[in-house]
Design an enzyme around this catalytic site. Structure first.
Site, PDB file in Angstrom:
ATOM      1  N   TYR A  73       0.829  -1.213   0.000  1.00  0.00           N
ATOM      2  CA  TYR A  73       0.000   0.000   0.000  1.00  0.00           C
ATOM      3  C   TYR A  73       0.863   1.262   0.000  1.00  0.00           C
ATOM      4  O   TYR A  73       0.414   2.324   0.407  1.00  0.00           O
ATOM      5  CB  TYR A  73      -0.918   0.024   1.224  1.00  0.00           C
ATOM      6  CG  TYR A  73      -2.001  -1.032   1.234  1.00  0.00           C
ATOM      7  CD1 TYR A  73      -2.120  -1.963   0.215  1.00  0.00           C
ATOM      8  CD2 TYR A  73      -2.916  -1.083   2.273  1.00  0.00           C
ATOM      9  CE1 TYR A  73      -3.113  -2.934   0.242  1.00  0.00           C
ATOM     10  CE2 TYR A  73      -3.917  -2.040   2.304  1.00  0.00           C
ATOM     11  CZ  TYR A  73      -3.999  -2.966   1.293  1.00  0.00           C
ATOM     12  OH  TYR A  73      -4.986  -3.921   1.325  1.00  0.00           O
ATOM     13  N   LYS A 113       4.855 -13.915   4.147  1.00  0.00           N
ATOM     14  CA  LYS A 113       4.819 -14.844   3.004  1.00  0.00           C
ATOM     15  C   LYS A 113       6.244 -14.942   2.475  1.00  0.00           C
ATOM     16  O   LYS A 113       6.519 -14.803   1.286  1.00  0.00           O
ATOM     17  CB  LYS A 113       3.840 -14.297   1.944  1.00  0.00           C
ATOM     18  CG  LYS A 113       3.584 -15.209   0.776  1.00  0.00           C
ATOM     19  CD  LYS A 113       2.655 -16.359   1.080  1.00  0.00           C
ATOM     20  CE  LYS A 113       2.516 -17.266  -0.116  1.00  0.00           C
ATOM     21  NZ  LYS A 113       1.729 -18.478   0.154  1.00  0.00           N
ATOM     22  N   ASP A 137      -1.245 -17.664   4.409  1.00  0.00           N
ATOM     23  CA  ASP A 137      -2.370 -18.529   4.008  1.00  0.00           C
ATOM     24  C   ASP A 137      -2.690 -19.548   5.095  1.00  0.00           C
ATOM     25  O   ASP A 137      -3.868 -19.802   5.410  1.00  0.00           O
ATOM     26  CB  ASP A 137      -2.120 -19.197   2.642  1.00  0.00           C
ATOM     27  CG  ASP A 137      -0.673 -19.618   2.429  1.00  0.00           C
ATOM     28  OD1 ASP A 137       0.154 -19.394   3.338  1.00  0.00           O
ATOM     29  OD2 ASP A 137      -0.357 -20.179   1.373  1.00  0.00           O
ATOM     30  N   ASP A 185      -4.644  -5.911   6.704  1.00  0.00           N
ATOM     31  CA  ASP A 185      -5.946  -5.402   6.266  1.00  0.00           C
ATOM     32  C   ASP A 185      -6.946  -6.556   6.194  1.00  0.00           C
ATOM     33  O   ASP A 185      -8.065  -6.489   6.726  1.00  0.00           O
ATOM     34  CB  ASP A 185      -5.756  -4.753   4.873  1.00  0.00           C
ATOM     35  CG  ASP A 185      -6.960  -3.972   4.432  1.00  0.00           C
ATOM     36  OD1 ASP A 185      -7.906  -3.804   5.237  1.00  0.00           O
ATOM     37  OD2 ASP A 185      -6.975  -3.510   3.271  1.00  0.00           O
ATOM     38  N   ASP A 200     -10.042  -7.880   9.283  1.00  0.00           N
ATOM     39  CA  ASP A 200     -11.481  -8.044   9.021  1.00  0.00           C
ATOM     40  C   ASP A 200     -11.910  -9.481   9.293  1.00  0.00           C
ATOM     41  O   ASP A 200     -13.006  -9.729   9.803  1.00  0.00           O
ATOM     42  CB  ASP A 200     -11.826  -7.663   7.574  1.00  0.00           C
ATOM     43  CG  ASP A 200     -12.147  -6.178   7.443  1.00  0.00           C
ATOM     44  OD1 ASP A 200     -11.694  -5.392   8.304  1.00  0.00           O
ATOM     45  OD2 ASP A 200     -12.840  -5.788   6.487  1.00  0.00           O
TER      46      ASP A 200
END
Ligand code: ATP
Length: 339
Positions: free
Chosen positions: A127, A175, A208, A232, A236
């Site tokens: 981002y 990752k 993951d 992000d 959620d």
């Protein structure tokens, strides 16, 4: 009692913002929070009043007070208006987004004992805003930027948070098996910082696998620290584990001790002005704010009041399947604190 009164900037926000802000201000006062609110405009309300969504007086107030409580803000549609949230994040270098996710009594969810905190790096990663098209939109490229300094400050923040809140484990999510450099550097810095905190367990997990583990076995997580994009999404996901965005609170911490506390949900224009908005998320954000101000007694009282009101089916609000309105629920929170 020693007078610890602290001036705090209050942005009521748009849509349901003024309703949930009024409820939260009343609850903080009843909890004994020593806070003097300085009200300033932002968002659509500020466009109407001042012609800009983020007026200078609002920035000046936060700069002076260093602490703010913010209702949800609408972003004006049209040229020249950028998101107020992005504007605040950049202006105050709000590098840490902290989202606790704890099971709440009376709030329908799949699990009964979730209690985790996601610490998301908020300024770097994918981002960073460095992207472009190649050729005539034949391809697009976005660059993830991870710096040693940015990684160290967020990971250190996560460990400091864990020690301050008596949490025992920090999980670094990455990752690095595929993103060997941006993921690898974040992980490398994580291992270095972790070595300075021998009293706190440290592990790392691929993103993951983390997503799967969070929905199968969320109780195994304590504090999670991760980069912008993963944070992000996972924050959620964590909100979903405790009943959704409507009850999720957050803190944004910046350099120089600046902190902005806010509910995660939006302006809910569909129910604005009807007196039925659930103030729980903003009230829980106020709990985090009181803790930040070292007003622990008031924070604990407010949290207890919210939990007791949520647990009482008579006081259940409409979005949670009950019939109570904002005023009824707020009175219940205040009454529970008095008991
Ligand atoms: P925005 O454009 O500001 O993001 P939105 O309506 O698209 O607003 P949210 O405000 O997050 O997104 O709302 C999504 C749904 O959840 C809406 O139906 C809204 O009424 C409901 N909702 C959100 N917050 C609350 C709340 N505090 N109390 C009750 N319902 C809420």
């Amino acid at each position: 009692m020693i007078d610890q009164t602290k001036q705090v900037t209050l942005i009521e926000g748009d849509g349901i913002g003024p309703e949930i802000a009024a409820a939260t201000v009343a609850a903080v006062a009843a909890a004994g929070g020593q806070v003097e609110w300085e009200r300033v405009p932002a968002g659509l309300a500020a466009v109407e009043a001042r012609g800009t969504p983020l007026p200078e007086e609002t920035l000046t107030s936060i700069e002076k007070n260093r602490v703010a409580l913010k209702g949800p803000l609408g972003t004006p549609v049209g040229e020249g208006f950028r998101s107020v949230n992005v504007g605040l994040r950049q202006h105050f270098d709000l590098y840490a987004n902290v989202r606790p996710a704890k099971t709440l009594p009376g709030v329908p969810s799949r699990f009964t004992d979730v209690d985790m905190v996601i610490v998301r790096e908020n300024t770097e990663g994918l981002y960073s805003g460095v992207e472009h098209f190649i050729g005539k939109r034949n391809a697009a490229e976005s660059i993830a930027i991870i710096t040693r300094e940015g990684s160290e400050r967020i990971i250190r923040y996560a460990f400091e948070y864990a020690s301050r809140h008596a949490r025992h484990k920090v999980t670094l999510v990455h990752k690095a098996n595929i993103l060997k450099m941006v993921g690898g550097l974040f992980l490398e810095v994580g291992r270095e910082v972790a070595a300075e905190y021998p009293g706190i367990e440290f592990n790392d997990m691929i993103v993951d696998a983390t997503a799967m583990r969070m929905v199968i076995d969320p109780q195994t997580f304590d504090v999670i620290v991760t980069t912008n994009l993963f944070g992000d999404i996972l924050s959620d996901l964590a909100a979903g584990l405790i009943g959704g965005l409507g009850v999720a609170c957050s803190a944004n911490l910046g350099t120089g001790g600046c902190a902005i506390f806010e509910a995660v949900h939006g302006t809910a224009p569909d129910i604005a002005g009807q007196g039925i908005a659930n103030p729980t998320a903003l009230m829980l954000s106020a709990v985090l704010l009181l803790e930040y101000l070292d007003q622990d007694a008031a924070a604990n009282r407010l949290r207890r009041g919210i939990m007791a009101a949520l647990a009482d089916p008579e006081q259940r609000m409409r979005d949670l399947g009950g019939t109570a309105d904002t005023a009824t629920f707020t009175r219940a929170v205040i009454r529970q604190m008095a008991d």
